[in-house]
Design a protein around this motif. Structure first.
Motif, mmCIF file in Angstrom:
data_model
loop_
_atom_site.group_PDB
_atom_site.id
_atom_site.type_symbol
_atom_site.label_atom_id
_atom_site.label_comp_id
_atom_site.label_asym_id
_atom_site.label_seq_id
_atom_site.Cartn_x
_atom_site.Cartn_y
_atom_site.Cartn_z
ATOM 1 N N TRP A 1 16.439 -6.449 -2.376
ATOM 2 C CA TRP A 1 16.232 -7.279 -1.305
ATOM 3 C C TRP A 1 16.791 -6.717 0.035
ATOM 4 O O TRP A 1 17.417 -5.486 -0.082
ATOM 5 C CB TRP A 1 17.035 -8.656 -1.343
ATOM 6 N N THR A 2 16.679 -6.994 1.142
ATOM 7 C CA THR A 2 17.030 -6.209 2.384
ATOM 8 C C THR A 2 17.856 -7.265 3.068
ATOM 9 O O THR A 2 17.585 -7.577 4.520
ATOM 10 C CB THR A 2 15.782 -6.073 3.402
ATOM 11 N N VAL B 1 19.410 -1.299 5.410
ATOM 12 C CA VAL B 1 19.272 -1.101 4.071
ATOM 13 C C VAL B 1 18.085 -0.759 3.550
ATOM 14 O O VAL B 1 17.093 -0.497 4.348
ATOM 15 C CB VAL B 1 19.581 -2.573 3.401
ATOM 16 N N ILE B 2 18.013 -0.094 2.406
ATOM 17 C CA ILE B 2 16.802 0.612 1.968
ATOM 18 C C ILE B 2 16.651 0.028 0.396
ATOM 19 O O ILE B 2 17.698 0.111 -0.430
ATOM 20 C CB ILE B 2 16.839 2.020 2.162
ATOM 21 N N ILE B 3 15.384 -0.408 -0.100
ATOM 22 C CA ILE B 3 15.232 -0.767 -1.157
ATOM 23 C C ILE B 3 14.783 0.593 -2.179
ATOM 24 O O ILE B 3 14.065 1.211 -1.667
ATOM 25 C CB ILE B 3 14.190 -2.016 -1.514
ATOM 26 N N GLY C 1 22.828 0.396 1.431
ATOM 27 C CA GLY C 1 22.608 0.346 2.930
ATOM 28 C C GLY C 1 24.028 0.650 3.485
ATOM 29 O O GLY C 1 24.911 1.207 2.878
ATOM 30 N N THR D 1 12.602 -0.626 4.096
ATOM 31 C CA THR D 1 13.853 -0.663 4.988
ATOM 32 C C THR D 1 13.838 -1.879 5.967
ATOM 33 O O THR D 1 12.931 -2.367 6.303
ATOM 34 C CB THR D 1 14.084 0.688 5.761
ATOM 35 N N SER D 2 15.098 -1.983 6.382
ATOM 36 C CA SER D 2 15.378 -3.105 7.454
ATOM 37 C C SER D 2 16.399 -2.810 8.292
ATOM 38 O O SER D 2 17.508 -2.355 7.709
ATOM 39 C CB SER D 2 15.714 -4.409 6.585
ATOM 40 N N THR E 1 19.298 -1.842 -4.401
ATOM 41 C CA THR E 1 19.427 -1.587 -2.862
ATOM 42 C C THR E 1 20.539 -0.964 -2.369
ATOM 43 O O THR E 1 21.741 -1.108 -2.938
ATOM 44 C CB THR E 1 19.264 -3.157 -2.295
#
Length: 122
Positions: free
Chosen positions: A101-102, A48-50, A33, A56-57, A31
Motif C-alpha cells: 500500500w501507499t 513510499v514505493i510498492i 518508504g 510510488t506516492s 512496501t
C-alpha cells in the motif's frame, strides 16, 4: 531479525542534493518508504514505493524534487533529494511493511530504521 539501515545524511547548502540509502537485511518487503521528523514536529510522510510494482506516492512538499528508487539485487532503497530547502532539515527514517500500500501515515509501517540526519543550511 529485521534490520533497516539508513545512510547518506549530512549537511548541505540550500539548493544542493543528497542521496539517502536504506538497506534491508535478510528479507524483502511489500512496501518501503521514507518519513522525516523535524525538531519539535511530528514525523511526517515523504514518499513510499510498492516494491513489486514500483508504484510510488510522494508528499506534495517533495514532489518534483525528491525521487525514490529501489535496487532489487541489493535489497536497497534510495532517496535522491534535489533542490533541498532549509525546511527539509529533519531526521529521515526508512520504513517498511509487508503489506502492499501507499499509506502516508507512520502507523502503516511496522519496521523502522534508526534514522539519518539531513541538515540544509540557508
Amino acid at each position: 531479525q529485521v534490520q533497516l539501515v539508513e545512510s547518506g545524511g549530512g549537511l548541505v547548502q540550500a539548493g544542493g542534493s543528497l542521496r539517502l540509502s536504506c538497506t534491508a537485511s535478510g528479507r524483502t518487503f511489500g512496501t518501503m518508504g521514507w518519513f522525516r521528523q523535524a525538531p519539535g514536529k511530528e514525523r511526517e510522510f515523504v514518499v513510499v514505493i510498492i516494491w513489486s510494482s514500483g508504484i510510488t506516492s510522494y508528499a506534495d512538499s517533495v514532489r518534483g524534487r525528491f525521487t525514490i528508487s529501489r535496487d532489487n539485487a541489493k535489497n536497497a532503497m534510495y532517496l535522491q533529494m534535489n533542490s533541498l530547502k532549509p525546511e527539509d532539515t529533519a531526521v529521515y527514517y526508512c520504513a517498511a511493511d509487508d503489506r502492499l500500500w501507499t499509506l502516508p501515515v507512520e502507523q502503516g509501517y511496522k519496521y523502522w530504521g534508526q534514522g539519518t540526519q539531513v541538515t540544509v543550511s540557508s
